[in-house]
Design a protein around this motif. Structure first.
Motif, mmCIF file in Angstrom:
data_model
loop_
_atom_site.group_PDB
_atom_site.id
_atom_site.type_symbol
_atom_site.label_atom_id
_atom_site.label_comp_id
_atom_site.label_asym_id
_atom_site.label_seq_id
_atom_site.Cartn_x
_atom_site.Cartn_y
_atom_site.Cartn_z
ATOM 1 N N ALA A 1 22.239 -19.269 -86.482
ATOM 2 C CA ALA A 1 22.961 -18.460 -88.122
ATOM 3 C C ALA A 1 21.925 -17.933 -89.344
ATOM 4 O O ALA A 1 20.923 -18.092 -88.403
ATOM 5 C CB ALA A 1 22.653 -20.441 -88.304
ATOM 6 N N VAL A 2 22.376 -18.095 -89.886
ATOM 7 C CA VAL A 2 21.508 -17.353 -90.633
ATOM 8 C C VAL A 2 22.267 -18.100 -92.460
ATOM 9 O O VAL A 2 22.371 -18.596 -92.199
ATOM 10 C CB VAL A 2 22.234 -15.981 -90.851
ATOM 11 N N ALA A 3 20.640 -17.884 -92.576
ATOM 12 C CA ALA A 3 20.475 -19.324 -94.045
ATOM 13 C C ALA A 3 20.199 -18.284 -95.308
ATOM 14 O O ALA A 3 19.739 -17.331 -95.223
ATOM 15 C CB ALA A 3 19.398 -19.822 -93.761
ATOM 16 N N VAL B 1 17.768 -27.224 -82.163
ATOM 17 C CA VAL B 1 17.651 -26.727 -83.497
ATOM 18 C C VAL B 1 16.242 -26.325 -83.486
ATOM 19 O O VAL B 1 15.690 -27.029 -84.012
ATOM 20 C CB VAL B 1 17.890 -26.909 -84.441
ATOM 21 N N VAL B 2 16.085 -24.689 -83.287
ATOM 22 C CA VAL B 2 15.195 -24.043 -83.972
ATOM 23 C C VAL B 2 15.651 -23.602 -84.558
ATOM 24 O O VAL B 2 16.238 -22.309 -85.637
ATOM 25 C CB VAL B 2 14.451 -22.964 -82.734
ATOM 26 N N THR B 3 14.327 -23.307 -86.188
ATOM 27 C CA THR B 3 14.086 -22.075 -87.163
ATOM 28 C C THR B 3 12.508 -21.911 -87.344
ATOM 29 O O THR B 3 11.909 -22.501 -86.687
ATOM 30 C CB THR B 3 14.968 -23.303 -88.483
ATOM 31 N N ARG C 1 15.313 -23.319 -75.181
ATOM 32 C CA ARG C 1 16.519 -22.684 -74.878
ATOM 33 C C ARG C 1 17.303 -23.901 -76.067
ATOM 34 O O ARG C 1 17.331 -24.803 -75.497
ATOM 35 C CB ARG C 1 16.562 -22.979 -73.225
ATOM 36 N N PRO C 2 17.451 -23.437 -76.729
ATOM 37 C CA PRO C 2 18.004 -24.526 -77.605
ATOM 38 C C PRO C 2 19.442 -24.062 -77.777
ATOM 39 O O PRO C 2 19.988 -23.238 -77.187
ATOM 40 C CB PRO C 2 17.253 -23.593 -79.256
ATOM 41 N N ALA C 3 20.323 -24.964 -79.029
ATOM 42 C CA ALA C 3 21.241 -24.311 -79.182
ATOM 43 C C ALA C 3 21.965 -24.081 -80.391
ATOM 44 O O ALA C 3 22.909 -22.662 -80.269
ATOM 45 C CB ALA C 3 22.273 -26.133 -79.464
ATOM 46 N N TRP C 4 21.029 -23.868 -81.227
ATOM 47 C CA TRP C 4 21.129 -23.358 -82.745
ATOM 48 C C TRP C 4 20.020 -22.968 -82.708
ATOM 49 O O TRP C 4 18.838 -23.222 -82.606
ATOM 50 C CB TRP C 4 21.706 -23.971 -83.642
ATOM 51 N N VAL C 5 19.741 -21.331 -83.370
ATOM 52 C CA VAL C 5 18.221 -20.943 -83.591
ATOM 53 C C VAL C 5 19.082 -20.461 -85.461
ATOM 54 O O VAL C 5 20.021 -19.586 -85.299
ATOM 55 C CB VAL C 5 17.824 -18.867 -83.357
ATOM 56 N N VAL C 6 18.413 -20.376 -86.457
ATOM 57 C CA VAL C 6 18.602 -19.978 -87.147
ATOM 58 C C VAL C 6 17.222 -19.400 -88.590
ATOM 59 O O VAL C 6 16.344 -19.532 -88.403
ATOM 60 C CB VAL C 6 18.673 -21.927 -88.489
ATOM 61 N N ALA D 1 19.286 -25.734 -94.488
ATOM 62 C CA ALA D 1 20.573 -24.690 -93.326
ATOM 63 C C ALA D 1 20.676 -25.404 -91.671
ATOM 64 O O ALA D 1 21.390 -25.958 -91.362
ATOM 65 C CB ALA D 1 20.526 -23.108 -92.544
ATOM 66 N N ALA D 2 18.752 -25.215 -91.841
ATOM 67 C CA ALA D 2 19.077 -26.551 -89.968
ATOM 68 C C ALA D 2 19.506 -27.384 -90.184
ATOM 69 O O ALA D 2 20.317 -27.856 -89.550
ATOM 70 C CB ALA D 2 17.120 -25.862 -89.552
ATOM 71 N N LEU D 3 19.167 -27.933 -91.250
ATOM 72 C CA LEU D 3 19.229 -29.716 -91.740
ATOM 73 C C LEU D 3 20.850 -29.719 -91.602
ATOM 74 O O LEU D 3 21.795 -30.692 -91.346
ATOM 75 C CB LEU D 3 19.117 -30.642 -92.403
ATOM 76 N N THR D 4 21.616 -29.056 -92.390
ATOM 77 C CA THR D 4 22.722 -29.150 -92.593
ATOM 78 C C THR D 4 23.278 -28.671 -91.513
ATOM 79 O O THR D 4 24.393 -29.584 -91.158
ATOM 80 C CB THR D 4 22.992 -27.845 -93.235
ATOM 81 N N LEU D 5 23.184 -27.843 -90.199
ATOM 82 C CA LEU D 5 23.777 -28.105 -88.673
ATOM 83 C C LEU D 5 23.179 -29.503 -88.181
ATOM 84 O O LEU D 5 24.092 -29.721 -87.448
ATOM 85 C CB LEU D 5 22.684 -26.409 -87.935
ATOM 86 N N VAL D 6 21.919 -29.674 -87.821
ATOM 87 C CA VAL D 6 21.747 -31.569 -87.903
ATOM 88 C C VAL D 6 22.906 -31.996 -87.953
ATOM 89 O O VAL D 6 22.955 -33.000 -86.991
ATOM 90 C CB VAL D 6 20.360 -31.508 -87.883
ATOM 91 N N ASP D 7 23.091 -31.991 -89.405
ATOM 92 C CA ASP D 7 24.049 -32.957 -89.653
ATOM 93 C C ASP D 7 25.545 -32.594 -89.214
ATOM 94 O O ASP D 7 26.170 -33.998 -88.716
ATOM 95 C CB ASP D 7 24.496 -33.129 -91.328
ATOM 96 N N ARG D 8 26.170 -31.678 -88.909
ATOM 97 C CA ARG D 8 27.220 -31.382 -88.436
ATOM 98 C C ARG D 8 26.814 -32.027 -87.103
ATOM 99 O O ARG D 8 28.126 -32.540 -86.337
ATOM 100 C CB ARG D 8 27.453 -29.950 -88.531
#
Length: 316
Positions: free
Chosen positions: A188-190, A286-288, A155-160, A269-276
């Protein structure tokens, strides 16, 4: 009826694909890669192709002996040819551009046939005229089983997800909505350069088009496809093509898998979210997706000379 029952039995989803941990130095944040290259045909397109075939058989559009036609190339054509052979029906892929033995061979080895069409956008009309059943993967938003399988694992916080037909992001977004998890799980969509999804989503223009092809195989489109559901998406992240290639190479270093640059688009894009998340002091997973992994990428996105000649190496 016997053929239909047998075909549907063969078209059942396969075993779950694994989650691979991507190393981070960010306390409280995990990045997981769901490895869709573990499918029989080596890509995320396998899952979508199976869903398209199952729905076509259920609806009676594909019966014993029906020729199945699609306007596509690359991984999607290979996956569809595999399913056509599985249930014993003829398959034709209408591909854009001039004839290429390298592009045709994987489809033909599975018993399919290829037609090459110029200009590239003429493939859709040609596929409709070809006879048989036109799968129309861009025009039909056919859900597949990715979301249910993924959320049973984590159960992630974000799916990319990357975006091409729009089917993957729509499948994940519908599952989040239908299970009343919006806010707990965000999507999120990349989107790579030249693609229509980021500007169209930002400007709220559903028929936005760039008229330019993506340089990232399997990601991006010059127009927003009907399968894309912007109402289900929390964020669209634009990704420079050089960043897509760099991230694909980093995934190969970490996992050993020769992934394509479409995987790199999603991972960047997932790494961008990790940084944020780190900057905001947030925690979570975060899962991609690893969209595909194939040795052919070693001579393209992972090859310095090839990538540099196309302006796909950062700083060159």
């Amino acid at each position: 009826m016997a053929w239909k029952t047998e075909a549907l039995d063969k078209l059942r989803p396969g075993p779950p694909t694994p989650l691979v941990k991507f190393p981070l130095d960010v306390p409280g944040v995990r990045l997981l890669l769901k490895d869709e290259s573990a499918h029989s045909t080596g890509s995320l397109r396998h899952r979508h192709a199976g869903a398209l075939f199952r729905q076509a058989v259920l609806d009676g559009f594909v019966t014993e002996g029906t020729t199945v036609v699609e306007a596509t190339g690359g991984n999607a054509a290979v996956a569809q040819a595999w399913f056509a052979r599985l249930i014993g029906v003829p398959y034709v892929a209408v591909m854009p551009g001039e004839y290429s033995a390298a592009r045709a061979r994987p489809v033909e080895e599975l018993g399919g046939r290829c037609r090459f069409v110029t200009p590239p956008l003429a493939i859709y009309d040609e596929a409709r005229r070809a006879g048989g059943h036109f799968l129309d993967m861009f025009g039909r938003a056919t859900p597949h089983d990715l979301a249910g399988e993924l959320f049973a694992q984590v159960r992630p916080a974000w799916v990319v997800t990357g975006v091409h037909t729009g089917a993957t992001s729509a499948t994940v977004g519908e599952w989040i909505r239908d299970h009343d998890l919006h806010g707990e799980i965000r999507l999120a969509v990349a989107d790579p350069e030249n693609s229509a999804y980021f500007p169209g989503w930002t400007l709220d223009v559903p028929d936005y088009g760039t008229g330019m092809p993506s340089r990232i195989e399997g990601a991006g489109r010059p127009r927003i496809e009907p399968g894309f559901r912007p109402d289900l998406v929390d964020l669209v992240i634009p990704v420079p093509d050089t960043a897509s290639v760099a991230a694909a190479r980093r995934v190969r270093t970490v996992t050993g898998l020769p992934v394509g640059a479409s995987t790199g688009t999603a991972v960047h894009a997932a790494l961008t979210l990790v940084d944020r998340m780190a900057a905001r002091g947030e925690t979570g997973t975060v899962v991609t997706l690893i969209g595909d992994a194939h040795p052919r990428h070693l001579t393209t996105y992972h090859d310095d000379a090839w990538a540099a000649s196309r302006g796909l190496l950062a700083g060159r």
